[in-house]
Design a protein around this motif. Structure first.
Motif, PDB file in Angstrom:
ATOM      1  N   ALA A 180      18.499 -20.940  43.182  1.00 25.76           N
ATOM      2  CA  ALA A 180      17.155 -20.355  43.113  1.00 25.76           C
ATOM      3  C   ALA A 180      16.761 -19.710  44.443  1.00 25.76           C
ATOM      4  O   ALA A 180      16.904 -20.310  45.506  1.00 25.76           O
ATOM      5  CB  ALA A 180      16.149 -21.425  42.744  1.00 25.76           C
ATOM      6  N   ASN A 181      16.318 -18.454  44.373  1.00 21.26           N
ATOM      7  CA  ASN A 181      15.858 -17.797  45.594  1.00 21.26           C
ATOM      8  C   ASN A 181      14.496 -17.144  45.389  1.00 21.26           C
ATOM      9  O   ASN A 181      14.039 -16.375  46.210  1.00 21.26           O
ATOM     10  CB  ASN A 181      16.885 -16.763  46.067  1.00 21.26           C
ATOM     11  CG  ASN A 181      17.126 -15.683  45.046  1.00 21.26           C
ATOM     12  OD1 ASN A 181      16.397 -15.604  44.048  1.00 21.26           O
ATOM     13  ND2 ASN A 181      18.116 -14.856  45.262  1.00 21.26           N
ATOM     14  N   GLY A 182      13.880 -17.418  44.232  1.00 19.09           N
ATOM     15  CA  GLY A 182      12.554 -16.859  43.989  1.00 19.09           C
ATOM     16  C   GLY A 182      12.583 -15.402  43.607  1.00 19.09           C
ATOM     17  O   GLY A 182      11.543 -14.812  43.357  1.00 19.09           O
ATOM     18  N   LYS A 183      13.762 -14.774  43.581  1.00 17.23           N
ATOM     19  CA  LYS A 183      13.845 -13.342  43.241  1.00 17.23           C
ATOM     20  C   LYS A 183      14.730 -13.112  42.017  1.00 17.23           C
ATOM     21  O   LYS A 183      14.238 -13.101  40.904  1.00 17.23           O
ATOM     22  CB  LYS A 183      14.358 -12.560  44.441  1.00 17.23           C
ATOM     23  CG  LYS A 183      13.352 -12.542  45.582  1.00 17.23           C
ATOM     24  CD  LYS A 183      14.001 -11.957  46.823  1.00 17.23           C
ATOM     25  CE  LYS A 183      13.394 -12.569  48.061  1.00 17.23           C
ATOM     26  NZ  LYS A 183      14.374 -12.660  49.138  1.00 17.23           N
ATOM     27  N   ASP A 184      16.052 -12.940  42.230  1.00 14.88           N
ATOM     28  CA  ASP A 184      16.865 -12.711  41.030  1.00 14.88           C
ATOM     29  C   ASP A 184      17.394 -13.989  40.395  1.00 14.88           C
ATOM     30  O   ASP A 184      17.733 -13.993  39.231  1.00 14.88           O
ATOM     31  CB  ASP A 184      17.986 -11.698  41.292  1.00 14.88           C
ATOM     32  CG  ASP A 184      18.811 -12.051  42.504  1.00 14.88           C
ATOM     33  OD1 ASP A 184      18.347 -12.857  43.318  1.00 14.88           O
ATOM     34  OD2 ASP A 184      19.926 -11.511  42.639  1.00 14.88           O
ATOM     35  N   VAL A 215      15.975 -17.188  39.220  1.00 16.74           N
ATOM     36  CA  VAL A 215      14.701 -17.857  38.992  1.00 16.74           C
ATOM     37  C   VAL A 215      14.755 -18.601  37.662  1.00 16.74           C
ATOM     38  O   VAL A 215      15.003 -17.988  36.632  1.00 16.74           O
ATOM     39  CB  VAL A 215      13.548 -16.824  38.913  1.00 16.74           C
ATOM     40  CG1 VAL A 215      12.233 -17.527  38.655  1.00 16.74           C
ATOM     41  CG2 VAL A 215      13.464 -15.992  40.167  1.00 16.74           C
ATOM     42  N   LYS A 272      21.271 -15.749  35.370  1.00 18.24           N
ATOM     43  CA  LYS A 272      20.607 -16.078  36.626  1.00 18.24           C
ATOM     44  C   LYS A 272      19.152 -16.497  36.404  1.00 18.24           C
ATOM     45  O   LYS A 272      18.464 -16.877  37.344  1.00 18.24           O
ATOM     46  CB  LYS A 272      20.646 -14.879  37.573  1.00 18.24           C
ATOM     47  CG  LYS A 272      22.060 -14.539  37.995  1.00 18.24           C
ATOM     48  CD  LYS A 272      22.107 -13.285  38.821  1.00 18.24           C
ATOM     49  CE  LYS A 272      23.536 -12.943  39.186  1.00 18.24           C
ATOM     50  NZ  LYS A 272      23.669 -11.556  39.645  1.00 18.24           N
ATOM     51  N   LYS A 327      14.425 -28.331  44.711  1.00 15.13           N
ATOM     52  CA  LYS A 327      15.650 -27.553  44.622  1.00 15.13           C
ATOM     53  C   LYS A 327      16.842 -28.381  45.042  1.00 15.13           C
ATOM     54  O   LYS A 327      16.795 -29.120  46.026  1.00 15.13           O
ATOM     55  CB  LYS A 327      15.553 -26.292  45.481  1.00 15.13           C
ATOM     56  CG  LYS A 327      14.543 -25.311  44.926  1.00 15.13           C
ATOM     57  CD  LYS A 327      15.012 -24.823  43.570  1.00 15.13           C
ATOM     58  CE  LYS A 327      13.903 -24.128  42.801  1.00 15.13           C
ATOM     59  NZ  LYS A 327      12.828 -24.996  42.354  1.00 15.13           N
ATOM     60  N   HIS A 362      19.631 -25.373  49.058  1.00 19.46           N
ATOM     61  CA  HIS A 362      18.864 -24.327  49.694  1.00 19.46           C
ATOM     62  C   HIS A 362      19.550 -22.995  49.503  1.00 19.46           C
ATOM     63  O   HIS A 362      20.758 -22.927  49.451  1.00 19.46           O
ATOM     64  CB  HIS A 362      18.694 -24.643  51.183  1.00 19.46           C
ATOM     65  CG  HIS A 362      17.643 -23.823  51.802  1.00 19.46           C
ATOM     66  ND1 HIS A 362      17.937 -22.677  52.466  1.00 19.46           N
ATOM     67  CD2 HIS A 362      16.307 -23.952  51.796  1.00 19.46           C
ATOM     68  CE1 HIS A 362      16.808 -22.148  52.875  1.00 19.46           C
ATOM     69  NE2 HIS A 362      15.802 -22.900  52.479  1.00 19.46           N
ATOM     70  N   GLU A 363      18.749 -21.904  49.391  1.00 19.98           N
ATOM     71  CA  GLU A 363      19.380 -20.587  49.228  1.00 19.98           C
ATOM     72  C   GLU A 363      20.160 -20.265  50.487  1.00 19.98           C
ATOM     73  O   GLU A 363      21.035 -19.480  50.513  1.00 19.98           O
ATOM     74  CB  GLU A 363      18.330 -19.524  48.940  1.00 19.98           C
ATOM     75  CG  GLU A 363      17.512 -19.113  50.133  1.00 19.98           C
ATOM     76  CD  GLU A 363      16.161 -18.567  49.716  1.00 19.98           C
ATOM     77  OE1 GLU A 363      15.783 -17.521  50.224  1.00 19.98           O
ATOM     78  OE2 GLU A 363      15.496 -19.190  48.873  1.00 19.98           O
ATOM     79  N   VAL A 405       5.695 -16.553  41.216  1.00 18.90           N
ATOM     80  CA  VAL A 405       6.929 -17.335  41.112  1.00 18.90           C
ATOM     81  C   VAL A 405       7.562 -17.472  42.486  1.00 18.90           C
ATOM     82  O   VAL A 405       7.997 -18.553  42.892  1.00 18.90           O
ATOM     83  CB  VAL A 405       7.896 -16.654  40.114  1.00 18.90           C
ATOM     84  CG1 VAL A 405       9.283 -17.278  40.191  1.00 18.90           C
ATOM     85  CG2 VAL A 405       7.339 -16.739  38.705  1.00 18.90           C
ATOM     86  N   TYR A 406       7.588 -16.361  43.221  1.00 14.66           N
ATOM     87  CA  TYR A 406       8.176 -16.385  44.564  1.00 14.66           C
ATOM     88  C   TYR A 406       7.391 -17.324  45.472  1.00 14.66           C
ATOM     89  O   TYR A 406       7.974 -18.126  46.211  1.00 14.66           O
ATOM     90  CB  TYR A 406       8.213 -14.971  45.131  1.00 14.66           C
ATOM     91  CG  TYR A 406       8.372 -14.938  46.629  1.00 14.66           C
ATOM     92  CD1 TYR A 406       9.614 -15.174  47.218  1.00 14.66           C
ATOM     93  CD2 TYR A 406       7.274 -14.688  47.463  1.00 14.66           C
ATOM     94  CE1 TYR A 406       9.759 -15.166  48.595  1.00 14.66           C
ATOM     95  CE2 TYR A 406       7.416 -14.676  48.833  1.00 14.66           C
ATOM     96  CZ  TYR A 406       8.649 -14.919  49.402  1.00 14.66           C
ATOM     97  OH  TYR A 406       8.789 -14.915  50.757  1.00 14.66           O
ATOM     98  N   HIS A 460       8.183 -20.857  44.729  1.00 12.30           N
ATOM     99  CA  HIS A 460       9.511 -21.181  45.238  1.00 12.30           C
ATOM    100  C   HIS A 460       9.465 -21.372  46.749  1.00 12.30           C
ATOM    101  O   HIS A 460      10.016 -22.321  47.292  1.00 12.30           O
ATOM    102  CB  HIS A 460      10.483 -20.055  44.873  1.00 12.30           C
ATOM    103  CG  HIS A 460      11.788 -20.148  45.597  1.00 12.30           C
ATOM    104  ND1 HIS A 460      12.812 -20.948  45.147  1.00 12.30           N
ATOM    105  CD2 HIS A 460      12.231 -19.578  46.741  1.00 12.30           C
ATOM    106  CE1 HIS A 460      13.828 -20.860  45.986  1.00 12.30           C
ATOM    107  NE2 HIS A 460      13.511 -20.037  46.962  1.00 12.30           N
ATOM    108  N   PHE A 466       6.637  -8.045  49.365  1.00 12.61           N
ATOM    109  CA  PHE A 466       7.441  -8.642  48.302  1.00 12.61           C
ATOM    110  C   PHE A 466       7.779  -7.620  47.224  1.00 12.61           C
ATOM    111  O   PHE A 466       8.926  -7.485  46.817  1.00 12.61           O
ATOM    112  CB  PHE A 466       6.703  -9.822  47.668  1.00 12.61           C
ATOM    113  CG  PHE A 466       7.366 -10.330  46.424  1.00 12.61           C
ATOM    114  CD1 PHE A 466       8.452 -11.181  46.508  1.00 12.61           C
ATOM    115  CD2 PHE A 466       6.931  -9.926  45.162  1.00 12.61           C
ATOM    116  CE1 PHE A 466       9.087 -11.630  45.356  1.00 12.61           C
ATOM    117  CE2 PHE A 466       7.561 -10.367  44.015  1.00 12.61           C
ATOM    118  CZ  PHE A 466       8.641 -11.220  44.118  1.00 12.61           C
TER     119      PHE A 466
END
Lengths: 767, 63
Positions: free
Chosen positions: A118-122, A124, A397, A763, A766-767, B26-27, B30, B46
């Motif tokens: 998980a990186n909060g972008k792709d 998720v 993903k 998590k 960590h990313e 969501v970001y 996270h 962002f």
């Protein structure tokens, strides 16, 4: 370690024997429903549950009887809806569940890539219902709207049977398995999975095939748009307006209100409606008609130039906003079409099997016998290999839990199949004579009303008596100069949709609006696919060239990106121009190639799945993959062989090539539908390219399937094979698996809801 | 009436989630869990990053 070294080392270790070693954090509530509890709930049949499933089965059965056995003078469209939906429900509940138990065996105690990367972008973890919408928007486009229309020449039953049976046994199985296997492999792409599973040769053949197939698919989709817009000032104007609308949306999102995607999509939608209405007014004026009536070659060049520019512009300016608009329209129009069919319930007078179903030369819309050509004409909606590219790489993903793969993968594909059924219903709800007048190439009709009437009535179809008045009146109703030889499927679907929608909202006066609305959304879907396809193909090319000249891998090297974009655009552009200028009619010679390409990709994806299932050691259930793989292989290889070796010129590319070469050598001035020597030379050139592509496709696919079968046999001898899955990471989140939560899922969710917020999503890495 | 309103709100939320309006939230969620000590990217940055990521890594769209 090389592939082969890994293979030797691990060859005797059966995969996935490690389930018992997953330890969950004892301070957290359960991350999965305990197996015994879930089993008990699934296998517990209450009287209400039995009654519901019996009713679904009964309704579906009655619908199939109405379609396949009773076949009265006319049949009501609602039976198509019932037959499809009931069959889907049963297949989803029982067959996909069986695949889950037998083959995929998901374990929700394992974290998915969305969780552990998980990186909060792709990467998720995404709510399953939201992801269903995402995934569906990514897989469904114009494909399921076009193929069934062209296949309707065979009658309604062959297409309906293939769409429904094909999806439950082949298409949805492919989507589900690829999604699941990619999830277990960190979301790797199909090409990477092929390399891991089949070694270097198989992997390279798979990647090369994907690239070539992508080019042909983009070219033929573009051809559909060109055919729909040719000589149609209204269509050209309103579709051209999507460019400034998208640019405006892009600027709005970038500089004015970032992130307000739905808001800008609604604004874009309103502007789009204005463009459709405005298009009618513009086309009515003298200057408008003069400026926007373009021949098909001009439009094709326009799309090629546009395609290149769109692929090198930054994504935010054009591609992303148009993609939002396309997604927004997709969800809206599909619900609208479903509602309209259910409310209007048109009567269908097309026969179950038409005169062409038993004809070895096929019909005038797409040449070739029912087997195998029906099965390649309808690819999207029944079995679409292209989906494997979305189901690997993109969707995994975002997948929260392994057990959700069935709902997203199998369920998403059922939904696309339903779109195909609705397209078929729309196409067969129009007059049959009209259908053929629109879909027979101008080479036969001469592009005139008289020519079309003469040709269609000479076909000797029972119950068809086409009149010039009907053609003229329909053209007038939909706001077009003429609808003769509007091939490619999109205009026919648009007339069908306009026909259904006008009895739902607006009457005849609204028909021209609905027609151009349908043309607009098909063009929008296709242009989005063209842009995205060009970009993805460019990246694949950059990656491949990077093996030789490393600098091509550097994505920030603009010159390299431009060169690769130009190569890809030139590749599909050449095929597009070839299709547009083809004296034989274009779409009817090229469309089979589209279906073959798409299903060869499906065969490659299924071959990779076959090797994976064999390596896991589940030989008892190998037939679940082997059956659709064998069918897709037989269909596509047979179709390719027909295209390569058939002595019938309408079917075989090389037979056509030889016939025209021969005529040229004899010094003839015209031959068949080619009026000049230049046209005859064009046919020789085109059939050479088409024939060569057919040979290339079939060779690459046979290599991939051959290697997969060899690996499968090796695995069988060893009782299993390599395990290409990523290492197990214990999950630390919980989510349900189906569209609705089960009793046990609700109970566990309550425990999670009671946790303090900061502890809910911890998590693993960590990313 | 309340049921209808609730239904419409839920539908609106669903459409927004599918379209991707909530990506920044969501970001943030996270980020709050994984990097509680560093400030998150501002909203504009962002969205820019998100668009530019698509340039570097294009996603396929099917036919």
């Amino acid at each position: 370690m090389s592939y082969d070294a890994r293979h030797e080392k691990d060859s005797a270790v059966p995969a996935s024997t490690t389930a018992a070693t997953i330890e969950q954090d004892p301070t957290l509530p359960p991350v999965a429903v305990p197996d015994d509890e879930r089993e008990a709930e699934e296998r517990h049949w209450t009287p209400a549950k039995i009654a519901i499933w019996a009713a679904i089965a009964l309704l579906g059965g009655v619908a199939w009887v109405m379609l396949a056995v009773v076949r009265g003078e006319t049949v009501n469209a609602i039976w198509f809806v019932f037959a499809a939906v009931c069959t889907y429900l049963i297949a989803y509940r029982f067959y996909s569940k069986f695949i889950e138990r037998a083959i995929t065996r998901p374990d929700d105690r394992r974290a998915t890539p969305a969780e552990y990367n998980a990186n909060g972008k792709d990467y998720v973890p995404t709510d399953r219902r939201v992801l269903f919408g995402h995934h569906f928007a990514a897989i469904a486009g114009a494909g399921p709207l076009v193929g069934p229309v062209l296949a309707a020449q065979m009658g309604y039953l062959p297409g309906t049977l293939w769409i429904i049976v094909g999806v439950i046994l082949a298409g949805a199985v492919q989507d589900y398995l690829v999604l699941f296997f990619s999830t277990r492999r960190g979301g790797r792409s199909l090409g990477q999975m092929a390399r891991d599973q089949l070694g270097r040769v198989g992997g390279t053949a798979a990647i090369l095939a994907t690239l070539v197939i992508m080019v042909i698919i983009v070219a033929i989709l573009a051809l559909v748009v060109v055919n729909a817009l040719g000589e149609s000032p209204w269509g050209v104007f309103s579709v051209a307006m999507t460019i400034p609308i998208a640019l405006f949306m892009g600027v709005y999102l970038r500089f004015l209100r970032p992130g307000k995607i739905t808001e800008v999509s609604i604004i874009g939608f309103v502007l789009l409606m204005a463009a459709i209405i405005g298009g009618g007014m513009v086309a009515d004026t003298e200057w408008g008609a003069a400026a926007f009536t373009l021949d098909r070659t001009t439009i094709a060049w326009g799309i090629i130039i546009y395609g290149f520019i769109a692929a090198i512009l930054p994504v935010w300016l054009l591609l992303a906003p148009r993609d939002y608009l396309s997604t927004f329209m997709k969800i809206g129009t599909i619900f609208m079409l479903a509602a309209a069919i259910i409310f209007v319930r048109p009567e269908i007078s097309v026969p179950a099997f038409s005169e062409f179903a038993g004809n070895p030369a096929g019909g005038p819309v797409v040449p070739g016998s029912l087997f195998p050509f029906l099965f390649v004409t309808i690819a999207c909606g029944a079995l679409s290999g292209f989906h494997a590219l979305i189901a690997s790489g993109t969707t995994p993903k975002l997948l929260e839990k392994e057990r959700q793969a069935r709902f997203i993968g199998y369920g998403g594909m059922l939904m696309e199949s339903f779109v195909a059924i609705m397209a078929l219903v729309a196409a067969i709800s129009i007059d049959r004579g009209l259908y053929f007048a629109m879909n027979v190439s101008a080479a036969n009709t001469g592009g005139t009303i008289e020519g079309a009437v003469a040709f269609v009535n000479s076909l000797g179809l029972t119950g068809v008596n086409l009149t010039p008045e009907l053609l003229a009146e329909t053209a007038k109703n939909v706001g077009e100069e003429s609808i003769v030889s509007r091939t490619g499927g999109a205009p026919t679907l648009a007339v069908g949709l306009a026909h259904i929608m006008q009895s739902f909202i607006g009457g005849t006066a609204m028909m021209s609006f609905w027609y151009h609305f349908a043309i607009m959304f098909e063009a929008l879907f296709i242009l989005t696919a063209v842009d995205a396809g060009t970009r993805v193909a460019r990246f694949m090319l950059q990656d491949t060239l990077g093996n030789v000249i490393p600098r091509f891998r550097d994505a920030s090297w603009t010159v390299g990106a431009w060169i690769c974009t130009a190569i890809m655009v030139a590749a599909w552009g050449a095929i597009l121009i070839m299709g547009v200028t083809d004296p034989l009619g274009g779409i009817n010679t090229l469309f089979p190639l589209f279906g073959i390409a798409n299903q060869l990709l499906a065969a490659i994806a299924l071959a990779v799945c076959l090797a994976i299932v064999a390596d896991r050691g589940y030989f008892k259930y190998l037939w679940v993959v082997a059956l659709p793989l064998a069918f897709a292989t037989v269909v596509t290889v047979t179709a390719s062989l027909y295209k390569i070796f058939s002595p019938v010129p309408a079917v075989g590319y090389w037979a056509q090539n030889a016939a025209f070469r021969n005529a040229l050598e004899q010094g003839e001035e015209s031959f068949g539908t080619a009026p000049t020597r230049a046209a005859m030379e064009a046919v020789v050139r085109n059939t050479f390219v088409q024939g060569t592509l057919s040979i290339l496709f079939v060779t690459l696919t046979v290599i991939v399937i051959g290697i997969a079968v060899y690996r499968t046999i090796r695995a069988f001898q060893n009782g299993g094979g390599i395990n290409t899955e990523d290492p197990i990471v214990p999950s630390r989140i919980f989510a349900g698996s189906g569209i609705w939560s089960s009793k046990a899922e609700k109970r566990i969710q309550k425990e999670w809801d009671a946790l303090p917020v900061e502890r809910r999503r911890v998590k693993a890495r960590h990313e | 009436m309340n049921v209808l309103q609730a239904g419409l709100t839920a539908a609106g939320r669903y459409v927004k989630a599918v379209m991707g309006d909530n990506a920044y939230e969501v970001y943030l969620a996270h980020h709050a869990v994984t990097h509680p000590d560093t400030p998150p990217m501002p909203e504009r940055v962002f969205w820019r990053e998100r668009d530019d990521e698509q340039d570097r890594n294009p996603q396929g769209r099917c036919c």
